[in-house]
Write a protein that holds these residues in place. Structure first.
Motif, PDB file in Angstrom:
ATOM      1  N   GLU A 371       0.814  -1.212   0.000  1.00  0.00           N
ATOM      2  CA  GLU A 371       0.000   0.000   0.000  1.00  0.00           C
ATOM      3  C   GLU A 371       0.849   1.264   0.000  1.00  0.00           C
ATOM      4  O   GLU A 371       0.364   2.333  -0.397  1.00  0.00           O
ATOM      5  N   SER A 372       2.094   1.149   0.401  1.00  0.00           N
ATOM      6  CA  SER A 372       2.948   2.334   0.396  1.00  0.00           C
ATOM      7  C   SER A 372       3.260   2.811  -1.016  1.00  0.00           C
ATOM      8  O   SER A 372       3.697   3.953  -1.203  1.00  0.00           O
ATOM      9  N   ALA A 373       3.045   1.932  -2.026  1.00  0.00           N
ATOM     10  CA  ALA A 373       3.292   2.313  -3.418  1.00  0.00           C
ATOM     11  C   ALA A 373       2.077   2.952  -4.063  1.00  0.00           C
ATOM     12  O   ALA A 373       2.158   3.375  -5.224  1.00  0.00           O
ATOM     13  N   PHE A 374       0.946   3.025  -3.329  1.00  0.00           N
ATOM     14  CA  PHE A 374      -0.254   3.633  -3.902  1.00  0.00           C
ATOM     15  C   PHE A 374       0.024   5.093  -4.264  1.00  0.00           C
ATOM     16  O   PHE A 374       0.718   5.813  -3.544  1.00  0.00           O
ATOM     17  N   ALA A 375      -0.550   5.514  -5.381  1.00  0.00           N
ATOM     18  CA  ALA A 375      -0.403   6.896  -5.818  1.00  0.00           C
ATOM     19  C   ALA A 375      -1.470   7.764  -5.179  1.00  0.00           C
ATOM     20  O   ALA A 375      -2.570   7.294  -4.836  1.00  0.00           O
TER      21      ALA A 375
END
Length: 632
Positions: A371-375
């Motif tokens: 989820e840390s890669a979500f934009a």
């Protein structure tokens, strides 16, 4: 005037030709003279050179006559002239009898062989697919049905058309390719005749496909064929699924009534117009549709596992590693991209995109989500559209109508067409029907002429649509595509000096001309006939897909989209495809693929990946796109 003298050889040749022009009697006479000219001298040589032959001249002549008569079956009797004449008469009567008998036998055998060539025996297959009619779509349909049967033990496709059976078999063998495990059966005869239609055994078929031909009365014949099919089937409730195609919306209602409760009727012009407009607004979309519609790659299937009963639909998106969930079938009706909180019932089926009907297997992929890669969600400003329509055909009004739906205020569609193709009044009336948000204008000109295109400001348009002519407008079968190819060549030349390259969408009528189209790799090229053939083949294998494609190709509702990957994952971040699926779930969408615009991405896919493994990790670029099903 000096007359040229005619030579003896020319006179003889002219006299001989004039004699032959008299008919069969002259031919028989010349045949008799030719035979006697060979047999009599040869017989005389044999008699005169025979050491044991007769001594007197009269006896030798009698021997020559007997040998000639035996050779030509003229009896050869000797004696008084009356006896010789009677012998010749009897021989001629025998010859007439034998010739007549041989002719009758030959005629009977020829008629029998012709009947066998036309294929007059009833098909005894069970669960086969019946294809009624003949057009360019038949090759696509047969090719896709063969591909669908590739993992089956055996299959059969019966084609009925009012053409020679041998010609159909040769054409299908050449254009459709090897049939593999699928048996191809051709029958010849009118498809609107119930007696002939019964030869295909439609009552035992797994599906029946009705193809329209290219003549103006194609839709009327489709309706008539459906009525003939109803006359052959024992009952509507027990009949096989029927898939038919009409071009004109005026015939759709009649075709639906004639097809019965198991029938699906497609409007080829409407579907083609919608896909062209969608491709103009979302570049690369035709590649996605081609991948979903043919059986060579990943396509839609319906599946279910009892372990998913009671699970939320949003959670099911990450429960398959080699399949992408995009909807469900509830109470027999497909629902694409339902709300993530929808609870899956035990009697539901999931609509998935996967390689085959047995490749969808459960595997919890939630641990692969980062989820840390979500934009961070961005707001994309809406701006007016500028579309250039080059050419005009019967689908053009439908395209303008589709462009007018949802068009931002201030949008413009400029039409360039010849005076014989459309008129200012017609374009003005169409523009008035689509509403005030879209302005439609017409500029008369020949789109195949470079001067016409040079007068246009191509840099000012967001997309350019090149339409093919209707077959009736061309001088031959390839004429519509010939003009389109010339137009594309001029556009390609002008785009080299343009400040930017607008999105180009091309409509072709013949798939064989696709490699000839001077367009950039991965450009959107729509072949209407092939597109409808792919649709028919897909629906024939699963009738639930009719409603799926109806929604995907509709003007509203859930559709296939290509959105920037930066709206799902941060540009430059390395993340799994499961992360993209989870990010799309937050946006209320179902992701099932992506397209890379890396220059190194070559090949027929042009960077497109449908249904990648959820564990696949890659570094996402701001130029990448994500393929989703959702509302635009």
């Amino acid at each position: 005037m000096v007359q040229q003298r005619t030579g003896l050889a020319d006179r003889a040749r002219y006299w001989f030709d004039a004699t032959l022009a008299r008919g069969a009697s002259a031919l028989v006479g010349w045949l008799a003279v030719a035979c006697l000219g060979v047999v009599v001298p040869a017989s005389a040589i044999l008699v005169w050179t025979d050491p044991q032959g007769p001594a007197s001249v009269s006896s030798k002549l009698a021997a020559v006559w007997r040998l000639t008569g035996e050779t030509l079956r003229l009896g050869g009797a000797t004696g008084t002239p009356l006896r010789v004449l009677l012998s010749v008469l009897l021989a001629l009567m025998a010859l007439l009898y034998v010739s007549t008998l041989v002719g009758l036998i030959t005629t009977g055998l020829t008629e029998r062989l012709t009947a066998l060539r036309r294929g007059r025996s009833t098909v005894l297959e069970q669960g086969h697919v019946v294809v009624l009619g003949w057009s360019e779509q038949v090759f696509t349909v047969v090719r896709e049905l063969v591909a669908a049967n590739a993992n089956q033990r055996r299959g059969a496709v019966a084609v009925l058309a009012d053409r020679d059976k041998t010609e159909m078999e040769e054409a299908l063998s050449t254009k459709a390719g090897p049939t593999g495990r699928t048996r191809l059966i051709c029958r010849s005869g009118p498809i609107t005749d119930p007696a002939v239609l019964a030869l295909t055994n439609p009552a035992a078929a797994g599906a029946v496909l009705v193809l329209p031909h290219d003549e103006p009365d194609a839709d009327a014949e489709v309706v008539k064929t459906l009525l003939a099919l109803r006359a052959v089937l024992p009952a509507e409730e027990a009949g096989p699924p029927v898939v038919a195609v009409v071009r004109d919306d005026r015939y759709r209602r009649a075709a639906v009534l004639a097809a019965g409760p198991h029938g699906t009727v497609l409007e080829s012009d409407t579907v083609t117009a919608r896909l062209i407009v969608q491709a103009a607004r979302r570049p690369g979309l035709s590649l996605v549709h081609r991948e979903l519609l043919d059986f060579a790659g990943d396509e839609f299937y319906c599946t279910f596992d009892p372990a998913l009963a009671g699970c939320a639909f949003g959670d099911a998106l990450l429960r398959y590693d080699t399949a992408c969930v995009v909807g469900l079938v509830r109470d027999g009706a497909p629902v694409l991209n339902p709300p993530a909180g929808t609870v899956i019932r035990p009697d539901d089926q999931l609509v998935v995109v996967t390689r085959d009907d047995d490749t969808a297997r459960l595997a919890d992929c939630s641990a692969l989500v980062d989820e840390s890669a979500f934009a961070t969600r961005r707001t994309v400003p809406v701006r007016p559209e500028r579309v250039l329509l080059l050419g005009w055909n019967r689908r053009a009004p439908l395209m303008v109508e589709q462009l007018g739906r949802g068009a931002p205020p201030g949008s413009v569609v400029d039409v360039v067409a010849g005076r014989h193709e459309t008129s200012v009044a017609q374009v003005r009336d169409i523009g008035a029907c689509v509403g005030s948000g879209l302005t439609v204008t017409l500029r008369e000109g020949d789109v195949a002429r470079t001067e016409t295109l040079e007068a246009l400001d191509l840099d000012a348009y967001d997309s350019v649509i090149v339409l093919s002519q209707d077959p009736a407008d061309g001088q031959g079968a390839n004429e519509p595509d010939n003009r389109t190819l010339v137009t594309l060549l001029s556009l390609r030349h002008l785009q080299r000096t343009a400040a930017r390259e607008p999105q180009l969408v091309t409509e072709l009528t013949d798939d064989r001309n696709r490699p000839l189209a001077p367009v950039s790799p991965g450009a959107d090229v729509i072949i209407s006939g092939k597109l409808i053939g792919l649709l028919m083949a897909q629906i024939s294998q699963n009738h639930h897909l009719a409603a799926v494609f109806e929604e995907l190709f509709s003007a509203g509702g859930n559709q296939v989209h290509l959105f920037p990957a930066a709206e799902y994952v941060r540009p430059g971040a390395e993340a799994s495809f499961a992360t993209v699926v989870a990010a799309a779930r937050v946006r209320g969408e179902c992701a099932f693929g992506y397209r890379s615009h890396d220059p190194a991405a070559t090949g027929p896919e042009h960077g497109l990946r449908i249904n990648p493994d959820k564990a696949e990790r890659r570094r996402w670029s701001e130029h990448d796109e994500v393929v989703v099903i959702g509302r635009g």
